[in-house]
Design a protein around this motif. Structure first.
Motif, PDB file in Angstrom:
ATOM      1  N   GLY A 257      66.364  63.304   4.069  1.00  0.00           N
ATOM      2  CA  GLY A 257      66.074  62.414   5.186  1.00  0.00           C
ATOM      3  C   GLY A 257      64.629  61.944   5.110  1.00  0.00           C
ATOM      4  O   GLY A 257      64.008  61.962   4.043  1.00  0.00           O
ATOM      5  N   ASP A 258      64.097  61.511   6.222  1.00  0.00           N
ATOM      6  CA  ASP A 258      62.675  61.170   6.289  1.00  0.00           C
ATOM      7  C   ASP A 258      61.935  62.430   6.709  1.00  0.00           C
ATOM      8  O   ASP A 258      62.200  62.978   7.780  1.00  0.00           O
ATOM      9  CB  ASP A 258      62.419  60.099   7.362  1.00  0.00           C
ATOM     10  CG  ASP A 258      62.654  58.686   6.857  1.00  0.00           C
ATOM     11  OD1 ASP A 258      63.019  58.523   5.683  1.00  0.00           O
ATOM     12  OD2 ASP A 258      62.468  57.747   7.656  1.00  0.00           O
ATOM     13  N   THR A 259      60.999  62.866   5.897  1.00  0.00           N
ATOM     14  CA  THR A 259      60.248  64.066   6.280  1.00  0.00           C
ATOM     15  C   THR A 259      58.941  64.150   5.519  1.00  0.00           C
ATOM     16  O   THR A 259      58.796  63.589   4.434  1.00  0.00           O
ATOM     17  CB  THR A 259      61.078  65.353   6.028  1.00  0.00           C
ATOM     18  OG1 THR A 259      60.347  66.480   6.529  1.00  0.00           O
ATOM     19  CG2 THR A 259      61.389  65.568   4.554  1.00  0.00           C
TER      20      THR A 259
ATOM     21  N   ASP B 266      66.227  52.006   9.880  1.00  0.00           N
ATOM     22  CA  ASP B 266      66.445  51.988   8.435  1.00  0.00           C
ATOM     23  C   ASP B 266      67.292  53.179   7.968  1.00  0.00           C
ATOM     24  O   ASP B 266      67.409  53.421   6.762  1.00  0.00           O
ATOM     25  CB  ASP B 266      65.109  51.929   7.675  1.00  0.00           C
ATOM     26  CG  ASP B 266      64.174  53.075   8.001  1.00  0.00           C
ATOM     27  OD1 ASP B 266      64.094  53.483   9.178  1.00  0.00           O
ATOM     28  OD2 ASP B 266      63.505  53.590   7.072  1.00  0.00           O
ATOM     29  N   HIS B 267      67.900  53.900   8.935  1.00  0.00           N
ATOM     30  CA  HIS B 267      68.794  55.034   8.593  1.00  0.00           C
ATOM     31  C   HIS B 267      70.128  54.906   9.323  1.00  0.00           C
ATOM     32  O   HIS B 267      71.179  54.937   8.711  1.00  0.00           O
ATOM     33  CB  HIS B 267      68.095  56.362   8.897  1.00  0.00           C
ATOM     34  CG  HIS B 267      66.873  56.506   8.061  1.00  0.00           C
ATOM     35  ND1 HIS B 267      66.858  57.212   6.886  1.00  0.00           N
ATOM     36  CD2 HIS B 267      65.631  55.954   8.184  1.00  0.00           C
ATOM     37  CE1 HIS B 267      65.649  57.102   6.320  1.00  0.00           C
ATOM     38  NE2 HIS B 267      64.899  56.337   7.093  1.00  0.00           N
ATOM     39  N   LEU B 268      70.037  54.737  10.653  1.00  0.00           N
ATOM     40  CA  LEU B 268      71.249  54.437  11.427  1.00  0.00           C
ATOM     41  C   LEU B 268      71.873  53.162  10.858  1.00  0.00           C
ATOM     42  O   LEU B 268      73.081  53.082  10.644  1.00  0.00           O
ATOM     43  CB  LEU B 268      70.879  54.276  12.912  1.00  0.00           C
ATOM     44  CG  LEU B 268      71.939  53.835  13.896  1.00  0.00           C
ATOM     45  CD1 LEU B 268      73.141  54.758  13.871  1.00  0.00           C
ATOM     46  CD2 LEU B 268      71.362  53.759  15.317  1.00  0.00           C
TER      47      LEU B 268
ATOM     48  N   HIS C  55      60.619  66.906   9.254  1.00  0.00           N
ATOM     49  CA  HIS C  55      59.479  66.645  10.136  1.00  0.00           C
ATOM     50  C   HIS C  55      59.257  65.143  10.246  1.00  0.00           C
ATOM     51  O   HIS C  55      58.711  64.520   9.346  1.00  0.00           O
ATOM     52  CB  HIS C  55      58.225  67.346   9.619  1.00  0.00           C
ATOM     53  CG  HIS C  55      58.282  68.824   9.769  1.00  0.00           C
ATOM     54  ND1 HIS C  55      58.600  69.432  10.959  1.00  0.00           N
ATOM     55  CD2 HIS C  55      58.080  69.811   8.887  1.00  0.00           C
ATOM     56  CE1 HIS C  55      58.577  70.740  10.797  1.00  0.00           C
ATOM     57  NE2 HIS C  55      58.275  70.999   9.549  1.00  0.00           N
ATOM     58  N   HIS C  56      59.722  64.588  11.363  1.00  0.00           N
ATOM     59  CA  HIS C  56      59.758  63.136  11.508  1.00  0.00           C
ATOM     60  C   HIS C  56      60.103  62.827  12.959  1.00  0.00           C
ATOM     61  O   HIS C  56      60.118  63.743  13.792  1.00  0.00           O
ATOM     62  CB  HIS C  56      60.833  62.613  10.538  1.00  0.00           C
ATOM     63  CG  HIS C  56      60.781  61.147  10.273  1.00  0.00           C
ATOM     64  ND1 HIS C  56      59.731  60.535   9.633  1.00  0.00           N
ATOM     65  CD2 HIS C  56      61.666  60.155  10.553  1.00  0.00           C
ATOM     66  CE1 HIS C  56      59.980  59.237   9.546  1.00  0.00           C
ATOM     67  NE2 HIS C  56      61.143  58.980  10.100  1.00  0.00           N
ATOM     68  N   GLY C  57      60.374  61.582  13.290  1.00  0.00           N
ATOM     69  CA  GLY C  57      60.837  61.201  14.618  1.00  0.00           C
ATOM     70  C   GLY C  57      62.279  60.742  14.540  1.00  0.00           C
ATOM     71  O   GLY C  57      62.886  60.733  13.477  1.00  0.00           O
TER      72      GLY C  57
HETATM   73 NI    NI Z   1      62.514  57.314   9.863  1.00  0.00          NI
END
Ligand code: NI
Ligand code: MN
Length: 229
Positions: free
Chosen positions: A142-144, A53-55, A108-110
């Motif tokens: 980003g996702d964090t 959902d980001h790439l 802080h995410h994967g």
């Molecule tokens: Ni993500």
């Protein structure tokens, strides 16, 4: 004057008269997106991490536009193996591009990417972006989850717009995003990463109410809407 347009989820178009940057262009897989990837014109594609959902459509958009992908080293290297122009960076590093300055922040995410094999593909650490264009700074988190270093990011940068996830489950939820806003002290905060999936269906108006109570300015952008700043 730069213009920021919300394309849905974490995807944004940031542009001035010369340059168009697109962040995390997850469009073809997002039922709430309105733009088709083939209609996106971009000079740079900024990718925070390797999750689908980001790439998203990043590789296809970069190839169609002969655009340069800016991403953490491992993800950038993957995109380069797919034939894209890339500019790899990493956490804490900044670089002056012709359009302005980009700095990568922690998130802080994967970042593993599901490419259909048994194991997830390693894409390094996820990141956030500080982008300064025409003297104005946008922070895309980003996702964090919430992290205390956001205080430092807020101290060391005058942030005009902070793009913060509020959807919970995978990232900060509303209360943590309000605390993040306090740390970052942006002129405006725009919520993102909500509603796209059932487990992140939080209410941006509740976020706006809670952040407003603390004196912050929140702009909820509907998909397709823009903010000039
Ligand atoms: Ni993500
Ligand atoms: Mn995500």
């Amino acid at each position: 004057m730069p213009k920021l347009t919300f394309l849905g989820h974490d995807a944004f178009l940031l542009e001035n008269n010369e340059t168009r940057l697109v962040f995390d262009p997850f469009l073809s897989g997002n039922p709430l997106a309105q733009e088709k990837p083939e209609n996106i014109k971009a000079d740079y594609v900024l990718l925070t991490h390797g999750h689908g959902d980001h790439l998203g459509d990043g590789i296809e958009i970069a190839q169609a536009n002969d655009a340069t992908i800016i991403a953490p080293f491992e993800l950038a290297t993957y995109c380069s193996k797919k034939g894209c122009n890339v500019h790899p960076m990493h956490i804490g590093g900044e670089f002056n591009f012709p359009f302005g300055r980009v700095k990568l922040t922690i998130a802080h995410h994967g970042s593993g990417a599901d490419l259909g094999d048994d194991a997830l593909a390693y894409m390094g650490n996820p990141c956030g972006f500080l982008v300064t264009m025409d003297g104005k700074t946008v922070y895309h988190a980003g996702d964090t989850g919430l992290f205390l270093d956001m205080q430092l990011i807020g101290e060391m940068n005058s942030i005009d717009i902070a793009l913060l996830p509020i959807g919970d489950n995978f990232t900060m939820g509303i209360d943590d995003a309000v605390k993040a806003t306090e740390f970052l002290n942006p002129k405006t905060v725009v919520p993102m990463h909500f509603k796209t999936f059932q487990v992140i269906d939080t209410d941006p108006h509740l976020f706006r109410d809670k952040a407003s109570e603390k004196g912050f300015n929140v702009t909820i952008l509907d998909v397709g809407k823009s903010l000039e700043y």
